[in-house]
Design an enzyme around this catalytic site. Sequence first.
Site, PDB file in Angstrom:
ATOM      1  N   SER A  34      11.201  -4.439  19.614  1.00 43.57           N
ATOM      2  CA  SER A  34      10.063  -5.364  19.549  1.00 43.57           C
ATOM      3  C   SER A  34      10.081  -6.359  20.701  1.00 43.57           C
ATOM      4  CB  SER A  34      10.096  -6.124  18.211  1.00 43.57           C
ATOM      5  OG  SER A  34      11.347  -6.752  18.027  1.00 43.57           O
ATOM      6  N   HIS A 167     -34.164 -15.106   4.444  1.00 37.32           N
ATOM      7  CA  HIS A 167     -34.490 -13.685   4.654  1.00 37.32           C
ATOM      8  C   HIS A 167     -35.004 -13.438   6.072  1.00 37.32           C
ATOM      9  CE1 HIS A 167     -34.351 -13.545   0.220  1.00 37.32           C
ATOM     10  NE2 HIS A 167     -35.053 -14.669   0.291  1.00 37.32           N
ATOM     11  N   SER A 288     -27.458  -6.767  34.245  1.00 35.87           N
ATOM     12  CA  SER A 288     -27.405  -5.329  33.992  1.00 35.87           C
ATOM     13  C   SER A 288     -27.272  -4.623  35.327  1.00 35.87           C
ATOM     14  CB  SER A 288     -28.689  -4.900  33.293  1.00 35.87           C
ATOM     15  OG  SER A 288     -28.928  -3.530  33.508  1.00 35.87           O
ATOM     16  N   ASN A 296     -27.844 -11.136  29.880  1.00 34.13           N
ATOM     17  CA  ASN A 296     -27.371 -10.795  28.533  1.00 34.13           C
ATOM     18  C   ASN A 296     -26.373 -11.807  27.985  1.00 34.13           C
ATOM     19  OD1 ASN A 296     -28.884  -8.404  28.650  1.00 34.13           O
ATOM     20  ND2 ASN A 296     -27.198  -7.331  29.661  1.00 34.13           N
ATOM     21  N   GLU A 301     -21.955 -12.015  22.017  1.00 31.74           N
ATOM     22  CA  GLU A 301     -21.848 -10.630  21.534  1.00 31.74           C
ATOM     23  C   GLU A 301     -20.385 -10.233  21.381  1.00 31.74           C
ATOM     24  OE1 GLU A 301     -24.672  -7.678  23.411  1.00 31.74           O
ATOM     25  OE2 GLU A 301     -25.195  -9.470  24.530  1.00 31.74           O
TER      26      GLU A 301
END
Length: 469
Positions: A34, A167, A288, A296, A301
Amino acid sequence: MSSASDNQLANKAQAWSALFSEPMSDLVKRYTASVFFDKRLWKADIQGSLAHAEMLNAQGILGAEDLAAIQRGMAQIKGEIEAGSFEWKLDLEDVHLNIEARLTELVGIAGKRLHTGRSRNDQVATDVRLWLRDEIDELTQLLSALQLALVEVAEKNAEVILPGFTHLQVAQPVAFGHHLLAYVEMFARDAERLGDARRRVNRLPLGAAALAGTSYPLDRERVAKTLGMEGVCQNSLDAVSDRDFAIEFSAAAALVMVHISRLSEELILWMSQSFGFIDLADRFCTGSSIMPQKKNPDVPELARGKTGRVVGHLMGLITLMKGQPLAYNKDNQEDKEPLFDTVDTLKDTLRIFAEMMGGLTVKPEAMERAALKGYATATDLADYLVKKGLAFRDAHEIVAHAVKTAIQQGVDLSQLPLAELQKFDARIDADVFELLSLRGSLNARNILGGTAPAQVRAQVARHKARLGG
Ligand code: ARG
């Protein structure tokens, strides 16, 4: 001073002990070792060893010269590790044996005496707890910084109105500041949870030895005190074997990420062209390779994605524990990588979010335009009628008819002429228009925990006082 040749630990390349007739295969060595991840515990390992040695000396188990030699050796090892010159050896399996072997190489027999009354089983449990305690403290600070960043944006946006959703349908107008303070509440609870877990992390296993305690007259309370721990694990079998403290921490960490993930989802929606509520600073976004117009929201994200990874670590740890008989089993070595990765992921994420939220561009006109779209003040009209004497259920039905008419005419409730509104109920007066406005609706919710700007400001002040901002 001993040479490496009479250092049994350094000779592990051959065989574990005189009992073994052959060395481990290379594959097994790699499988069981380890050191390449647990070397990260080196500081806690040295800290624990020094506290143990000092106590051994105070108890008359270790001579003063030996203690001095151990202290000197550990100081040198610390320097070597910090300088990057320490040679970590796979043959020595883990951080504990690597440091102990080097110590013996440096100071001889005193190094061999350090492990008196101790086992790697109570040693590793101590190391992980010490390490995690300090990481929890850092995470708590990072959570405070993120909360403060959110509170500051909330303060600037106490009057900015956006649609509140249920909702994901427009429900009622809320202040953007109020919306952000919802996350502050979540992160404040996260910090509380971490603080609570910390109390159980910060207890001392040392003295449990391999599993049954030790025959040496150790002073466990003294070691706990030296290490700043709040108590001593009271059962040796439990002390070396349970990792519930790590699981609890991971559960609290998973919740932090769940909250980050919810915020991420909103940031991503808000930044989309359909919403256009906010913009994130360019340094948190990417373009992009094919579509030149794209910007983006990669950071939120990724944070949403990394939430899966942290939740996965919680599942890994909890599953690791479930089938283990008392006491220590090597399974427990598998606790480290998920824990380390959880801490690393959280630290990076919290840092980046504090910065990103601080640099948020808010677009109040777009928010307000969206709030005007979905008859967000319909409840206010119903409440108005209730105050004029109607039962709420009846008021609810009357307003549904009014909304239907407004939809048919393609206008907002506030754009229906008074005469038209009075057809639904004669008790409606000109004073209704104030309530039908977004701002009127917002101001009306001036109740503890509500969205009125006065409440948002009061909460901002409370949070600032709490966070020292
Ligand atoms: N590297 C081991 C771990 O992480 C240390 C304890 C090993 N103990 C043992 N009896 N093999 O758990």
